[in-house]
Every structure is written in structure tokens, then in C-alpha cells.
Design a protein around this motif. Sequence first.
Motif, PDB file in Angstrom:
ATOM      1  N   TRP A 238      43.503  38.885  33.678  1.00 17.80           N
ATOM      2  CA  TRP A 238      44.374  37.790  34.098  1.00 17.80           C
ATOM      3  C   TRP A 238      43.736  36.475  33.683  1.00 17.80           C
ATOM      4  N   ARG A 239      44.560  35.478  33.375  1.00 13.70           N
ATOM      5  CA  ARG A 239      44.030  34.172  32.970  1.00 13.70           C
ATOM      6  C   ARG A 239      43.635  33.315  34.155  1.00 13.70           C
ATOM      7  N   SER A 240      44.246  33.538  35.323  1.00 10.79           N
ATOM      8  CA  SER A 240      43.940  32.667  36.453  1.00 10.79           C
ATOM      9  C   SER A 240      43.840  33.448  37.758  1.00 10.79           C
ATOM     10  N   LEU A 241      43.030  32.909  38.658  1.00  7.98           N
ATOM     11  CA  LEU A 241      42.912  33.499  39.987  1.00  7.98           C
ATOM     12  C   LEU A 241      44.203  33.308  40.781  1.00  7.98           C
ATOM     13  N   SER A 242      44.911  32.228  40.522  1.00  2.00           N
ATOM     14  CA  SER A 242      46.150  31.973  41.252  1.00  2.00           C
ATOM     15  C   SER A 242      47.196  33.042  40.949  1.00  2.00           C
TER      16      SER A 242
ATOM     17  N   THR B 199      40.845  45.941  50.242  1.00  2.00           N
ATOM     18  CA  THR B 199      39.842  45.085  49.618  1.00  2.00           C
ATOM     19  C   THR B 199      40.149  44.974  48.128  1.00  2.00           C
ATOM     20  N   HIS B 200      40.306  43.751  47.672  1.00  2.00           N
ATOM     21  CA  HIS B 200      40.600  43.502  46.259  1.00  2.00           C
ATOM     22  C   HIS B 200      39.334  42.998  45.587  1.00  2.00           C
ATOM     23  N   VAL B 201      39.022  43.579  44.428  1.00  2.00           N
ATOM     24  CA  VAL B 201      37.825  43.215  43.681  1.00  2.00           C
ATOM     25  C   VAL B 201      38.254  42.596  42.355  1.00  2.00           C
ATOM     26  N   VAL B 202      37.742  41.411  42.080  1.00  2.00           N
ATOM     27  CA  VAL B 202      38.054  40.707  40.831  1.00  2.00           C
ATOM     28  C   VAL B 202      36.735  40.424  40.124  1.00  2.00           C
ATOM     29  N   ASP B 203      36.636  40.870  38.875  1.00  2.00           N
ATOM     30  CA  ASP B 203      35.441  40.613  38.073  1.00  2.00           C
ATOM     31  C   ASP B 203      35.700  39.431  37.147  1.00  2.00           C
ATOM     32  N   VAL B 204      34.704  38.560  37.029  1.00  2.00           N
ATOM     33  CA  VAL B 204      34.803  37.389  36.160  1.00  2.00           C
ATOM     34  C   VAL B 204      34.280  37.792  34.780  1.00  2.00           C
ATOM     35  N   THR B 205      35.081  37.522  33.742  1.00  2.00           N
ATOM     36  CA  THR B 205      34.679  37.831  32.371  1.00  2.00           C
ATOM     37  C   THR B 205      34.833  36.579  31.510  1.00  2.00           C
ATOM     38  N   ASP B 206      34.385  36.675  30.265  1.00  2.00           N
ATOM     39  CA  ASP B 206      34.560  35.560  29.333  1.00  2.00           C
ATOM     40  C   ASP B 206      36.035  35.270  29.083  1.00  2.00           C
ATOM     41  N   GLY B 207      36.865  36.307  29.099  1.00  2.00           N
ATOM     42  CA  GLY B 207      38.282  36.142  28.787  1.00  2.00           C
ATOM     43  C   GLY B 207      39.167  35.894  29.988  1.00  2.00           C
ATOM     44  N   GLY B 208      38.608  35.769  31.170  1.00  2.00           N
ATOM     45  CA  GLY B 208      39.417  35.526  32.362  1.00  2.00           C
ATOM     46  C   GLY B 208      38.906  36.316  33.541  1.00  2.00           C
ATOM     47  N   PHE B 209      39.818  37.009  34.208  1.00  2.00           N
ATOM     48  CA  PHE B 209      39.485  37.757  35.410  1.00  2.00           C
ATOM     49  C   PHE B 209      40.089  39.142  35.314  1.00  2.00           C
ATOM     50  N   VAL B 210      39.324  40.164  35.700  1.00  2.00           N
ATOM     51  CA  VAL B 210      39.811  41.532  35.643  1.00  2.00           C
ATOM     52  C   VAL B 210      40.079  42.005  37.065  1.00  2.00           C
ATOM     53  N   TRP B 211      41.317  42.424  37.297  1.00  2.00           N
ATOM     54  CA  TRP B 211      41.730  42.951  38.593  1.00  2.00           C
ATOM     55  C   TRP B 211      42.578  44.192  38.341  1.00  2.00           C
TER      56      TRP B 211
END
Length: 127
Positions: free
Chosen positions: A98-102, A81-93
Motif C-alpha cells: 500500500w502507498r499510504s497508512l491512511s 491484530t493488524h501487522v503492517v511492515d514498512v518497506t522502501d516501496g510503501g507499506f505491506v499489509w
Amino acid sequence: MDRAALLAAWSKTFGSPAPKGISRTFLRRFLAYEVQAQQSGHLPKAVATALMRPANEGRPKIPAPSLKPGGRLLREWNGVTHVVDVTDGGFVWKGETWRSLSAIAREITGAHWSGPRFFGLNGKAKS
């Protein structure tokens, strides 16, 4: 027709000289198409009108998913299970921003994925 005759036919048909460096094959094919189009009356009006419209006109607009800071995306891939948090500066994984989900999806799978699609934001992701 030799090249000189093709260039003369081009000038007569289009009222301007042919582009420099154009091959005989292209001249011949383009002129043949134009002669056929003139004889058959060019494109049907509906087709000509459609070609003049912008490519995205008339298509329903699909709203992009709005990801707000503080949001969390979960995706199970190969038993993990991968968890990605959305932040003001992008995404934290995995503690890294990271700048993009892709880019994250590519790291997880090793293949090119659309990030929103991979995380199921448009309803098309498949395991």
C-alpha cells in the motif's frame, strides 16, 4: 441604492470599477463594511499583522514520525491484530503493498482515518 449608484460608490471608494457580475446584495454589504471600517479605523494593528503572516508561522513544528524500512506497526482493531511492515516501496499489509497508512486504516475500519493517527504514531489513536 440602485445598481448604478452602488457601482458609482464602489468606484469612488476603491478607485476602480466593481468586478463584473457582482450582485447588488454583495455590493451593498461590501460597501457597508468598508464604510464602517473606515469610520472605526480598520482592523487593530495586531490583527492586521497576524493576517499578513503565513498561516503556519509561530506554531511549534511537530516532527513527523520517521518510518524506516524494516519497521513494523501493530494495531488491534475489533479483536484482530493488524501487522503492517514498512518497506522502501510503501507499506505491506496482508501480503499487499500500500502507498499510504491512511488507505490501510480505511480498509481496516471502513471509515476515513489518518493512518499515522490510527497506528498511534502521534499518540492520539483510540479504539
